[in-house]
Enzyme design. Structure first.
Site, PDB file in Angstrom:
ATOM      1  CE  LYS A  70      61.707  31.736  43.368  1.00  0.00           C
ATOM      2  NZ  LYS A  70      61.405  32.610  42.220  1.00  0.00           N
ATOM      3  CG  ASP A 106      60.456  32.257  38.357  1.00  0.00           C
ATOM      4  OD1 ASP A 106      59.236  32.180  38.558  1.00  0.00           O
ATOM      5  OD2 ASP A 106      61.291  32.393  39.274  1.00  0.00           O
TER       6      ASP A 106
HETATM    7  P1  NAP Z   1      66.621  39.852  43.935  1.00  0.00           P
HETATM    8  O1  NAP Z   1      67.265  38.544  43.635  1.00  0.00           O
HETATM    9  O2  NAP Z   1      66.659  40.385  45.319  1.00  0.00           O
HETATM   10  O3  NAP Z   1      67.284  40.946  42.937  1.00  0.00           O
HETATM   11  C1  NAP Z   1      66.950  42.275  43.045  1.00  0.00           C
HETATM   12  C2  NAP Z   1      67.593  43.071  41.909  1.00  0.00           C
HETATM   13  O4  NAP Z   1      66.998  44.368  41.927  1.00  0.00           O
HETATM   14  C3  NAP Z   1      69.086  43.255  42.047  1.00  0.00           C
HETATM   15  O5  NAP Z   1      69.657  43.292  40.769  1.00  0.00           O
HETATM   16  C4  NAP Z   1      69.182  44.630  42.717  1.00  0.00           C
HETATM   17  O6  NAP Z   1      70.343  45.353  42.370  1.00  0.00           O
HETATM   18  C5  NAP Z   1      68.014  45.337  42.097  1.00  0.00           C
HETATM   19  N1  NAP Z   1      67.505  46.410  42.961  1.00  0.00           N
HETATM   20  C6  NAP Z   1      66.913  46.278  44.172  1.00  0.00           C
HETATM   21  N2  NAP Z   1      66.579  47.483  44.658  1.00  0.00           N
HETATM   22  C7  NAP Z   1      66.974  48.395  43.728  1.00  0.00           C
HETATM   23  C8  NAP Z   1      66.906  49.824  43.662  1.00  0.00           C
HETATM   24  N3  NAP Z   1      66.343  50.561  44.638  1.00  0.00           N
HETATM   25  N4  NAP Z   1      67.403  50.412  42.551  1.00  0.00           N
HETATM   26  C9  NAP Z   1      67.943  49.698  41.571  1.00  0.00           C
HETATM   27  N5  NAP Z   1      68.050  48.345  41.577  1.00  0.00           N
HETATM   28  C10 NAP Z   1      67.567  47.711  42.649  1.00  0.00           C
HETATM   29  O7  NAP Z   1      65.089  39.819  43.528  1.00  0.00           O
HETATM   30  P2  NAP Z   1      64.413  38.913  42.399  1.00  0.00           P
HETATM   31  O8  NAP Z   1      63.966  37.639  42.985  1.00  0.00           O
HETATM   32  O9  NAP Z   1      65.285  38.898  41.207  1.00  0.00           O
HETATM   33  O10 NAP Z   1      63.071  39.736  42.107  1.00  0.00           O
HETATM   34  C11 NAP Z   1      63.105  40.984  41.446  1.00  0.00           C
HETATM   35  C12 NAP Z   1      61.682  41.482  41.234  1.00  0.00           C
HETATM   36  O11 NAP Z   1      60.994  40.622  40.341  1.00  0.00           O
HETATM   37  C13 NAP Z   1      60.832  41.511  42.510  1.00  0.00           C
HETATM   38  O12 NAP Z   1      60.049  42.669  42.505  1.00  0.00           O
HETATM   39  C14 NAP Z   1      59.944  40.316  42.378  1.00  0.00           C
HETATM   40  O13 NAP Z   1      58.708  40.509  43.043  1.00  0.00           O
HETATM   41  C15 NAP Z   1      59.756  40.252  40.884  1.00  0.00           C
HETATM   42  N6  NAP Z   1      59.420  38.887  40.446  1.00  0.00           N
HETATM   43  C16 NAP Z   1      58.231  38.714  39.833  1.00  0.00           C
HETATM   44  C17 NAP Z   1      57.872  37.457  39.393  1.00  0.00           C
HETATM   45  C18 NAP Z   1      56.550  37.268  38.711  1.00  0.00           C
HETATM   46  O14 NAP Z   1      56.092  36.142  38.617  1.00  0.00           O
HETATM   47  N7  NAP Z   1      55.940  38.317  38.214  1.00  0.00           N
HETATM   48  C19 NAP Z   1      58.742  36.370  39.577  1.00  0.00           C
HETATM   49  C20 NAP Z   1      59.976  36.583  40.208  1.00  0.00           C
HETATM   50  C21 NAP Z   1      60.286  37.867  40.648  1.00  0.00           C
HETATM   51  P3  NAP Z   1      71.742  45.164  43.154  1.00  0.00           P
HETATM   52  O15 NAP Z   1      72.396  43.970  42.523  1.00  0.00           O
HETATM   53  O16 NAP Z   1      72.449  46.434  42.896  1.00  0.00           O
HETATM   54  O17 NAP Z   1      71.398  44.953  44.596  1.00  0.00           O
END
Ligand code: NAP
Length: 284
Positions: A70, A106
């Site tokens: 992205k 999104d």
């Molecule tokens: P990302 O950029 O990797 O960000 C992950 C975030 O989650 C970071 O803030 C990270 O914290 C936190 N995190 C990860 N593991 C954790 C844990 N064990 N405990 C607490 N915090 C934790 O991922 P993203 O793209 O933002 O996606 C996040 C989620 O949203 C994913 O599950 C994804 O599948 C979902 N999503 C869904 C849609 C949809 O259409 N429904 C669209 C986009 C994303 P740190 O900063 O401390 O590492």
């Protein structure tokens, strides 16, 4: 001769084999009677430029962009929408006569999903977003852009929360993750609480007990609680939250509506959201 071939779109990502994007878009093309086809392309990290080059050469009409491309794609397209520029992330590329425009649907998908599920309107609301990754950024910008009064950000790594809260401008706040009473107060006053971390997602993290930054027991009736995770359904966090009487919404609606918004950009047509919803529910 070109007219005899379907118009091609696709999704690029890695890993991409589980992407529901082709199913969502091909379902919609079928309902709309369009001779269009979506395919998934496994594109390794670092190879987004080659994928966009292929898109140009093959005359593909559009691309969905997912992890890990992205941010890279935001730096490769010819033009960026305002939202994609603010987020520095693209989830959709539109090819108009060889000019590639990057957008990000999104946040729009997130808002549409809450509207569909609960009639939600962000104007004047107080929101708490958990997480500071790409999804959290899109959600924070969308909530603030729709007139939320306050958008507070809480993240495991506290230092990252401020940069995300900044996207909300004057409405942005940071909640200190290490301060239990701040967390409690932030949840108590929130109209909406959003989990934008992968905690609870199948195969990622257990989502049990201490890994929840916001314990479900803090929620209350009248609150709208959204989890961007949609596998499993219900998510472990939302299953617990539901017991408090709060209204719960998982991430499937966001997935469907962000894909629907992409289809509208590519085709200019109204997406058949119900059919897309049904196809993806059946496949899960
Ligand atoms: P990302 O950029 O990797 O960000 C992950 C975030 O989650 C970071 O803030 C990270 O914290 C936190 N995190 C990860 N593991 C954790 C844990 N064990 N405990 C607490 N915090 C934790 O991922 P993203 O793209 O933002 O996606 C996040 C989620 O949203 C994913 O599950 C994804 O599948 C979902 N999503 C869904 C849609 C949809 O259409 N429904 C669209 C986009 C994303 P740190 O900063 O401390 O590492």
């Amino acid at each position: 001769v070109a007219e005899q071939h379907p118009t091609l779109v696709g999704v690029i990502g890695s890993p991409v084999q589980h992407s529901l994007s082709p199913l969502l878009h091909n379902t919609a093309f079928g309902v709309l009677g369009l001779d269009w086809q979506s395919m998934a392309f496994e594109v390794p990290d670092g190879a987004a430029a080659e994928a966009l080059g292929a898109m140009r050469e093959l005359g593909m009409a559009g691309l969905s962009v997912t992890m890990p491309h992205k941010a890279a794609v935001a730096g490769l397209v010819d033009e960026l929408s305002d939202v994609a520029a603010r987020l520095d992330a693209v989830n959709c590329v539109v090819n108009r006569d060889g000019v590639l425009t990057g957008t990000n649907t999104d946040g729009e998908g997130f808002l549409a999903s809450l509207h569909r599920a609960a009639g939600f309107d962000a104007a004047g609301t107080r929101c708490l977003v958990v997480g500071a990754g790409g999804a959290a950024r899109a959600v924070v910008l969308a909530l603030a852009g729709s007139g939320a009064e306050e958008v507070a950000v809480l993240n495991r790594t506290a230092s990252k929360a401020a940069g995300v809260a900044e996207l909300a401008g004057r409405a942005g706040r940071v909640v200190e993750v290490a301060n239990e009473s701040s967390v409690k107060a932030a949840v108590a006053k929130a109209d909406v609480v959003v989990n934008a971390t992968p905690v609870g997602m199948t195969g990622v993290a257990s989502g049990e007990g201490s890994s929840w930054l916001v314990p479900p027991s803090l929620m209350h009736p009248g609150q709208l609680v959204a989890d961007l995770v949609y596998d499993p359904r219900p998510t472990p966090w939302l299953a617990e939250v539901a017991r408090t009487g709060a209204t719960t919404v998982d991430g499937l609606g966001m997935l469907v509506h962000q894909a629907a918004a992409q289809l509208r950009l590519w085709t200019g047509m109204d997406p058949p959201v119900e059919a897309m919803w049904q196809a993806v529910t059946e496949s899960l």
